[in-house]
Design an enzyme around this catalytic site. Structure first.
Site, PDB file in Angstrom:
ATOM      1  N   ASN A  48      33.255  47.721  36.772  1.00  0.00           N
ATOM      2  CA  ASN A  48      33.788  47.930  38.126  1.00  0.00           C
ATOM      3  C   ASN A  48      33.050  49.019  38.894  1.00  0.00           C
ATOM      4  O   ASN A  48      33.381  49.294  40.044  1.00  0.00           O
ATOM      5  CB  ASN A  48      35.284  48.208  38.056  1.00  0.00           C
ATOM      6  CG  ASN A  48      36.053  46.974  37.602  1.00  0.00           C
ATOM      7  OD1 ASN A  48      35.493  45.876  37.547  1.00  0.00           O
ATOM      8  ND2 ASN A  48      37.308  47.146  37.252  1.00  0.00           N
ATOM      9  N   ARG A  58      35.590  38.193  41.822  1.00  0.00           N
ATOM     10  CA  ARG A  58      36.249  38.839  42.963  1.00  0.00           C
ATOM     11  C   ARG A  58      35.323  39.827  43.648  1.00  0.00           C
ATOM     12  O   ARG A  58      35.324  39.976  44.858  1.00  0.00           O
ATOM     13  CB  ARG A  58      37.501  39.566  42.448  1.00  0.00           C
ATOM     14  CG  ARG A  58      38.170  40.465  43.455  1.00  0.00           C
ATOM     15  CD  ARG A  58      39.027  39.728  44.434  1.00  0.00           C
ATOM     16  NE  ARG A  58      39.678  40.657  45.367  1.00  0.00           N
ATOM     17  CZ  ARG A  58      40.490  40.245  46.338  1.00  0.00           C
ATOM     18  NH1 ARG A  58      40.742  38.954  46.491  1.00  0.00           N
ATOM     19  NH2 ARG A  58      41.051  41.106  47.164  1.00  0.00           N
ATOM     20  N   CYS A  74      39.613  36.766  38.634  1.00  0.00           N
ATOM     21  CA  CYS A  74      40.808  36.518  37.819  1.00  0.00           C
ATOM     22  C   CYS A  74      41.975  36.097  38.700  1.00  0.00           C
ATOM     23  O   CYS A  74      42.189  36.635  39.786  1.00  0.00           O
ATOM     24  CB  CYS A  74      41.187  37.790  37.065  1.00  0.00           C
ATOM     25  SG  CYS A  74      39.980  38.254  35.836  1.00  0.00           S
ATOM     26  N   ARG A 125      45.450  37.198  46.056  1.00  0.00           N
ATOM     27  CA  ARG A 125      44.605  38.387  46.233  1.00  0.00           C
ATOM     28  C   ARG A 125      44.005  38.303  47.640  1.00  0.00           C
ATOM     29  O   ARG A 125      42.858  37.977  47.837  1.00  0.00           O
ATOM     30  CB  ARG A 125      43.532  38.445  45.148  1.00  0.00           C
ATOM     31  CG  ARG A 125      44.126  38.572  43.752  1.00  0.00           C
ATOM     32  CD  ARG A 125      43.083  38.622  42.662  1.00  0.00           C
ATOM     33  NE  ARG A 125      42.425  39.930  42.558  1.00  0.00           N
ATOM     34  CZ  ARG A 125      41.505  40.195  41.607  1.00  0.00           C
ATOM     35  NH1 ARG A 125      41.136  39.259  40.778  1.00  0.00           N
ATOM     36  NH2 ARG A 125      40.952  41.397  41.543  1.00  0.00           N
ATOM     37  N   ASP A 127      44.545  47.463  34.721  1.00  0.00           N
ATOM     38  CA  ASP A 127      43.595  46.755  33.846  1.00  0.00           C
ATOM     39  C   ASP A 127      43.848  47.050  32.380  1.00  0.00           C
ATOM     40  O   ASP A 127      43.283  46.382  31.510  1.00  0.00           O
ATOM     41  CB  ASP A 127      42.150  47.127  34.199  1.00  0.00           C
ATOM     42  CG  ASP A 127      41.781  46.623  35.580  1.00  0.00           C
ATOM     43  OD1 ASP A 127      40.745  47.076  36.106  1.00  0.00           O
ATOM     44  OD2 ASP A 127      42.533  45.812  36.134  1.00  0.00           O
ATOM     45  N   ARG A 176      33.165  38.139  31.100  1.00  0.00           N
ATOM     46  CA  ARG A 176      32.936  38.700  32.442  1.00  0.00           C
ATOM     47  C   ARG A 176      32.994  40.223  32.409  1.00  0.00           C
ATOM     48  O   ARG A 176      32.395  40.881  33.242  1.00  0.00           O
ATOM     49  CB  ARG A 176      33.985  38.158  33.415  1.00  0.00           C
ATOM     50  CG  ARG A 176      33.830  36.664  33.719  1.00  0.00           C
ATOM     51  CD  ARG A 176      34.785  36.227  34.800  1.00  0.00           C
ATOM     52  NE  ARG A 176      34.715  37.169  35.898  1.00  0.00           N
ATOM     53  CZ  ARG A 176      35.786  37.598  36.578  1.00  0.00           C
ATOM     54  NH1 ARG A 176      36.980  37.157  36.260  1.00  0.00           N
ATOM     55  NH2 ARG A 176      35.640  38.453  37.570  1.00  0.00           N
TER      56      ARG A 176
END
Ligand code: EPZ
Length: 419
Positions: free
Chosen positions: A23, A93, A117, A122, A307, A399
Site C-alpha cells: 500500500n 483498487r 477486493c 467502494r 486490513d 496480490r
C-alpha cells in the site's frame, strides 16, 4: 485454478525477511507519472498488483524495468496517453490513484472504475468531490470517469468527511503540480501516505504534514525523479506474526525498520504472545494457549487496521474464550467467516459485529479465498488446523503477499502451491 494445499499442525519457527509495503509502492508507482527523469525504487515487493501498476505505467508511456526482484526503475518523461482501459484498471483498487497523477500531469484523464477486493460498496464520491473543488470537471458515463480541467487545476482547502486513504493520496497527487496551495483537513494518516509524501518531497514537491490529519501542499512547476526505498509492509508483518501465534511457534521478522508495531502488538500480547521489536527486527513467541481479545474495533489510523481484522480473527478461532470484532471501515469485510466456520470455527456475524467463540481446534477443509486478507486468514487457519486444507483462488492472496508458500515453508509450514 491457483490453489494452496496446506497440512496443518506444524509450529512455525525461524526467520522471515519482510516484504516492502504493497500500500506504499502502489501510490508511489502512480506518482512517477508526475515526474521528469528516472526513479529507482528499492525494496519493491514481488506482487501481482505491482505488475498491474507497471503495466498501466507502460500503457501511459513511461519506461519501466525490473532490474532484479526488488528494484524497479521508472523513466518518467510525461504521458503519451491519459486514457486507461478497463482491462488495466479492473485488476485492483489502487489503480484509482492514476486519477490524481494523470490529472496532475496531463490536465485530463479517462479511466474506468477500479477493481480490487470486494469489501462492500467502494464509492469514489470523496475522491471526485475533492477533485471538483480543485477545478476538475468530471463526468461519469458507461463505467468510465472522464476528467478535464477547463481552467487549469488549482489548489483548494478540502475537508474530508472521512479520512479516506485513496482520496487523500489522489488529492496529494493532483495538488503537487497544481496552481497554488492545497490544504487537506481530516486526511488519512496511514504510514504509507507518509511514504508517498517522502517520495514526492525527494522529487521536489512542497508538502507539509502535521501528522494530525492536516496536509499542506504548495504546487510547484515540475518534479524530478529520485531514488527511494519502499517502507516495510506492516500488514504482512502482522500476518506472519499471526501465523506464528496460531501455530504455537516463534518467528523473527527481519527488515522491519520503521514499522510501528505498538498499534497491534498489544493485541498479540493480550492473546498471551511475547513480542520484541528491536527496530531492525520483530520477534514473536506464542504462549501456551491463545487467550481471547475482548474487543477489536477497526478504525482509521492510528486505530486497529481493518486490513488486520481477518488475520487476527483466524488466530482467535481457537482462543480459550470469546472475542468480539467490530468492523467500522468496510461494509462487507467478513466474507472469510464462512470459510473459517467450514473449518470448525464458531463465528457469528451481526452486521458490523462478529462474535468469535473459541473452539478446541480447527479441521482442514476445501475453501476459496474471497479477498486478499480473507485469503491470508484462511491460510493461517489451515496452518493450525488438523488435516489438509485447500485454499483455491489463491490469486487474491498473491496480490498482497510475496511468494507466501515459500516464506511459510521456510519457517516449517507444510504448504505447496498447485496450479
Ligand atoms: C486503502 O483502500 C487500502 N488499499 C486498503 O487496503 C485499506 O483497507 C484501506 O485503505 C483502509 O485502510 C490501498 O492502499 C491500495 P479508503 P481505500 O478510501 O483507499 C469509503 C488491502 O487489503 N469511501 O480509506 O480504498 C470506502 O467505501 C486493502 O491491502 C467512500 O465512501 O480505502 C470504505 O468503506 C484493502 N467514498 C472506507 O471509506 C470514497 O470516495 C475506507 O476507504 C472513498 C472511500
Amino acid at each position: 485454478m491457483n490453489k494452496l494445499v496446506i497440512n496443518g499442525g506444524k509450529k512455525l519457527s525461524g526467520e522471515i525477511k519482510l516484504q516492502g509495503a504493497k500500500n506504499s509502492i502502489l501510490p508511489i508507482l502512480s506518482a512517477t507519472v508526475l515526474t521528469n527523469g528516472e526513479t529507482v525504487l528499492e525494496n519493491c515487493p514481488d506482487l501481482s498488483d505491482v505488475y498491474a501498476s507497471c503495466r498501466i505505467l507502460t500503457h501511459i508511456g513511461l519506461k519501466v524495468c525490473r532490474e532484479n526482484p526488488d528494484i524497479i526503475v521508472i523513466s518518467g518523461t510525461g504521458a503519451k496517453t491519459s486514457e486507461i482501459p478497463d482491462s488495466l484498471m479492473s485488476c485492483m483498487r489502487s489503480s484509482v490513484n492514476f486519477l490524481g497523477s494523470l490529472i496532475g500531469r496531463c490536465g485530463e484523464c479517462s479511466i474506468s472504475f477500479p477493481g480490487g477486493c470486494q469489501l462492500g460498496p467502494r464509492p469514489l464520491d470523496i475522491h471526485l468531490s475533492a477533485l471538483r473543488s480543485m477545478g476538475v470537471s468530471i463526468s461519469e458515463e458507461h463505467g468510465y470517469i472522464k476528467c478535464t480541467v477547463p481552467h487549469g487545476i488549482h489548489g483548494a482547502k478540502i475537508t474530508l468527511p472521512f479520512p479516506s486513504v485513496g482520496a487523500t493520496e489522489n488529492i496529494i497527487l493532483a495538488a503537487v503540480l497544481a496552481d497554488g496551495e492545497t490544504e487537506i483537513i481530516n486526511a488519512a494518516r496511514e504510514p504509507e501516505i507518509n511514504d508517498l509524501i517522502l517520495y514526492l518531497k525527494k522529487c521536489g514537491a512542497r508538502i507539509q504534514s502535521s501528522g494530525g490529519g492536516n496536509i499542506f501542499v504548495e504546487g510547484v512547476s515540475s518534479l524530478s525523479g529520485t531514488d527511494f526505498r519502499i517502507m516495510p509492509d506492516r500488514i504482512a508483518a502482522a500476518t506472519y506474526m499471526a501465523a506464528a501465534a496460531a501455530t504455537g511457534g516463534a518467528v523473527q521478522l527481519n527488515c522491519t525498520e520503521g514499522i510501528d508495531t505498538d498499534l497491534f502488538t498489544v493485541y498479540f500480547e493480550q492473546m498471551g504472545c511475547r513480542v520484541y521489536n528491536s527496530g531492525k527486527s520483530v520477534f514473536i513467541k506464542s504462549g501456551k494457549s491463545i487467550k481471547p481479545v475482548k474487543s477489536l474495533k477497526t478504525m482509521p489510523y492510528p486505530g486497529f487496521p481493518t486490513d488486520m481484522q481477518a488475520v487476527f480473527m483466524s488466530v482467535l478461532c481457537c482462543a480459550s474464550g470469546t472475542s468480539v470484532f467490530e468492523e467500522n471501515i468496510f461494509e462487507d469485510r467478513y466474507r472469510h467467516v464462512d470459510a473459517l466456520n467450514r473449518m470448525g470455527a464458531d463465528i457469528k456475524v451481526y452486521g458490523k459485529i462478529a462474535v468469535v467463540e473459541g473452539v478446541e481446534r480447527l479441521y482442514g477443509a476445501e475453501v476459496s479465498a474471497t479477498d486478499l486478507r480473507g485469503g491470508a486468514a484462511m491460510v493461517i487457519a489451515a496452518l493450525s488446523a488438523d488435516g489438509k486444507t485447500t485454499v483455491s483462488e489463491a490469486g487474491h492472496i498473491d496480490r498482497g503477499y510475496e511468494k507466501i508458500e515459500q516464506i511459510l515453508s521456510s519457517v516449517g509450514a507444510d504448504i505447496i502451491r498447485k496450479s
